[in-house]
Design a protein around this motif. Structure first.
Motif, mmCIF file in Angstrom:
data_model
loop_
_atom_site.group_PDB
_atom_site.id
_atom_site.type_symbol
_atom_site.label_atom_id
_atom_site.label_comp_id
_atom_site.label_asym_id
_atom_site.label_seq_id
_atom_site.Cartn_x
_atom_site.Cartn_y
_atom_site.Cartn_z
ATOM 1 N N ARG A 1 0.866 -1.151 -0.174
ATOM 2 C CA ARG A 1 0.086 0.101 0.044
ATOM 3 C C ARG A 1 0.830 1.332 -0.025
ATOM 4 O O ARG A 1 2.060 1.230 0.360
ATOM 5 C CB ARG A 1 -1.029 -0.009 1.333
ATOM 6 C CG ARG A 1 -0.175 0.350 2.571
ATOM 7 C CD ARG A 1 -1.168 0.085 3.753
ATOM 8 N NE ARG A 1 -1.594 -1.098 4.097
ATOM 9 C CZ ARG A 1 -2.415 -1.614 4.995
ATOM 10 N NH1 ARG A 1 -2.655 -0.667 5.897
ATOM 11 N NH2 ARG A 1 -2.709 -2.664 5.333
ATOM 12 N N VAL B 1 -5.440 -3.267 -7.796
ATOM 13 C CA VAL B 1 -5.560 -2.105 -7.058
ATOM 14 C C VAL B 1 -5.306 -2.331 -5.406
ATOM 15 O O VAL B 1 -5.966 -3.208 -4.968
ATOM 16 C CB VAL B 1 -7.129 -1.547 -7.282
ATOM 17 C CG1 VAL B 1 -7.183 -0.312 -6.307
ATOM 18 C CG2 VAL B 1 -7.360 -1.285 -8.828
ATOM 19 N N ILE B 2 -4.596 -1.548 -4.876
ATOM 20 C CA ILE B 2 -4.149 -1.783 -3.549
ATOM 21 C C ILE B 2 -4.593 -0.360 -3.005
ATOM 22 O O ILE B 2 -3.968 0.872 -3.317
ATOM 23 C CB ILE B 2 -2.752 -2.072 -3.440
ATOM 24 C CG1 ILE B 2 -2.352 -2.978 -4.210
ATOM 25 C CG2 ILE B 2 -2.531 -2.192 -1.834
ATOM 26 C CD1 ILE B 2 -0.819 -3.437 -3.924
ATOM 27 N N ARG B 3 -5.631 -0.512 -2.182
ATOM 28 C CA ARG B 3 -6.299 0.771 -1.627
ATOM 29 C C ARG B 3 -5.226 1.095 -0.351
ATOM 30 O O ARG B 3 -4.837 0.276 0.303
ATOM 31 C CB ARG B 3 -7.765 0.372 -1.080
ATOM 32 C CG ARG B 3 -8.495 0.227 -2.346
ATOM 33 C CD ARG B 3 -9.886 -0.078 -2.060
ATOM 34 N NE ARG B 3 -10.736 0.066 -3.194
ATOM 35 C CZ ARG B 3 -11.086 -0.856 -3.926
ATOM 36 N NH1 ARG B 3 -10.414 -2.047 -3.511
ATOM 37 N NH2 ARG B 3 -11.763 -0.836 -5.072
ATOM 38 N N PRO B 4 -5.447 2.377 0.212
ATOM 39 C CA PRO B 4 -4.604 2.983 1.320
ATOM 40 C C PRO B 4 -4.857 2.020 2.591
ATOM 41 O O PRO B 4 -3.892 1.873 3.514
ATOM 42 C CB PRO B 4 -5.084 4.306 1.377
ATOM 43 C CG PRO B 4 -5.369 4.682 0.304
ATOM 44 C CD PRO B 4 -6.119 3.469 -0.447
ATOM 45 N N SER B 5 -6.260 1.518 2.511
ATOM 46 C CA SER B 5 -6.615 0.466 3.871
ATOM 47 C C SER B 5 -5.790 -0.708 3.594
ATOM 48 O O SER B 5 -5.640 -1.644 4.606
ATOM 49 C CB SER B 5 -7.914 0.216 3.776
ATOM 50 O OG SER B 5 -8.283 -0.597 2.432
ATOM 51 N N TYR C 1 0.796 4.495 -9.726
ATOM 52 C CA TYR C 1 0.682 3.627 -10.756
ATOM 53 C C TYR C 1 2.078 2.929 -10.894
ATOM 54 O O TYR C 1 2.982 3.548 -11.098
ATOM 55 C CB TYR C 1 0.000 3.749 -12.224
ATOM 56 C CG TYR C 1 -1.369 4.148 -12.102
ATOM 57 C CD1 TYR C 1 -2.549 3.567 -11.800
ATOM 58 C CD2 TYR C 1 -1.610 5.776 -11.753
ATOM 59 C CE1 TYR C 1 -3.813 4.058 -11.571
ATOM 60 C CE2 TYR C 1 -2.885 6.272 -11.323
ATOM 61 C CZ TYR C 1 -3.849 5.610 -11.628
ATOM 62 O OH TYR C 1 -5.101 5.938 -11.436
ATOM 63 N N ASP D 1 -3.222 9.131 -6.429
ATOM 64 C CA ASP D 1 -3.084 7.922 -6.972
ATOM 65 C C ASP D 1 -1.680 7.605 -7.500
ATOM 66 O O ASP D 1 -1.097 8.495 -7.967
ATOM 67 C CB ASP D 1 -4.168 7.377 -7.947
ATOM 68 C CG ASP D 1 -5.673 7.216 -7.252
ATOM 69 O OD1 ASP D 1 -5.569 7.197 -6.024
ATOM 70 O OD2 ASP D 1 -6.373 7.123 -8.380
ATOM 71 N N ARG E 1 -8.878 -5.835 -10.720
ATOM 72 C CA ARG E 1 -9.816 -5.247 -11.671
ATOM 73 C C ARG E 1 -9.801 -6.131 -12.975
ATOM 74 O O ARG E 1 -10.781 -6.188 -13.868
ATOM 75 C CB ARG E 1 -9.353 -4.132 -11.960
ATOM 76 C CG ARG E 1 -9.684 -3.063 -11.135
ATOM 77 C CD ARG E 1 -11.126 -2.277 -10.912
ATOM 78 N NE ARG E 1 -11.451 -1.801 -9.594
ATOM 79 C CZ ARG E 1 -10.932 -0.478 -9.683
ATOM 80 N NH1 ARG E 1 -10.551 0.412 -10.695
ATOM 81 N NH2 ARG E 1 -11.360 0.414 -8.556
ATOM 82 N N ARG F 1 -6.569 -2.977 1.364
ATOM 83 C CA ARG F 1 -7.513 -3.781 0.709
ATOM 84 C C ARG F 1 -7.116 -3.914 -0.521
ATOM 85 O O ARG F 1 -6.547 -2.935 -1.303
ATOM 86 C CB ARG F 1 -8.961 -3.432 0.870
ATOM 87 C CG ARG F 1 -10.165 -4.303 0.374
ATOM 88 C CD ARG F 1 -11.265 -3.735 0.924
ATOM 89 N NE ARG F 1 -12.061 -5.008 1.051
ATOM 90 C CZ ARG F 1 -13.365 -4.849 1.121
ATOM 91 N NH1 ARG F 1 -13.768 -3.837 1.335
ATOM 92 N NH2 ARG F 1 -13.991 -6.056 1.261
ATOM 93 N N VAL F 2 -7.101 -5.178 -1.460
ATOM 94 C CA VAL F 2 -6.359 -5.433 -2.735
ATOM 95 C C VAL F 2 -7.856 -5.752 -3.706
ATOM 96 O O VAL F 2 -8.610 -6.591 -3.233
ATOM 97 C CB VAL F 2 -5.583 -6.522 -2.782
ATOM 98 C CG1 VAL F 2 -5.123 -6.815 -4.147
ATOM 99 C CG2 VAL F 2 -4.359 -5.991 -1.856
#
Length: 140
Positions: free
Chosen positions: A65, A114-118, A75, A73, A124, A120-121
């Motif tokens: 993360r 996608v790897i969210r700041p939390s 990439y 964001d 997509r 969580r993956v």
């Protein structure tokens, strides 16, 4: 890594100003013995040991993360072969990595994690080749 290097050169022409980094961590290999085993591909056990450690190091080095202070964001584009991508997808989604060979990817396909700041993956896209003419699609 000839094909991966050639593909990187093609992509980078369309992304001026994006820095390219080459690393042996993403080199193709046998990441872990697949479950269930397959009869037509049996690398030596030492290959799993050597390749697996390297590919796991790539996962730990590149899949994470963003730092808490990051505001926009970001990439990263990895250009590598299917075994590495399949293993990274399994690890990122917290699936048993031994299942990596149950997925099939076309050559030149796009996988989008996608790897969210939390932390969580989300997956997509896995192995998308919808942008290619059908007669150019080949499979690994």
């Amino acid at each position: 890594m000839t094909r991966a290097t050639e593909t990187t050169d093609i992509i980078s022409k369309h992304l001026p100003g994006v820095k390219k980094i080459s690393t042996d961590l993403l080199r193709e290999g046998a990441p872990i013995e697949p479950v269930p085993p397959i009869s037509h591909w049996k690398p030596e056990a030492v290959q799993y040991y050597e390749d697996g450690a390297r590919i796991e190091a790539a996962f730990r080095n590149y899949i994470h993360r963003a730092e808490a202070k990051q505001e926009e964001d970001s990439y990263e584009i990895f250009v590598c072969h299917a075994n590495v991508i399949r293993y990274i997808v399994c690890r990122a989604l917290q699936f048993p990595p031994e299942g990596w060979l149950r997925m099939s990817l076309n050559n030149g396909s796009i996988t989008h994690l996608v790897i969210r700041p939390s932390g969580r993956v989300a997956l997509r896209t896995l192995g998308d080749t919808g942008f290619m003419p059908p007669d150019k699609i080949t499979r690994t």
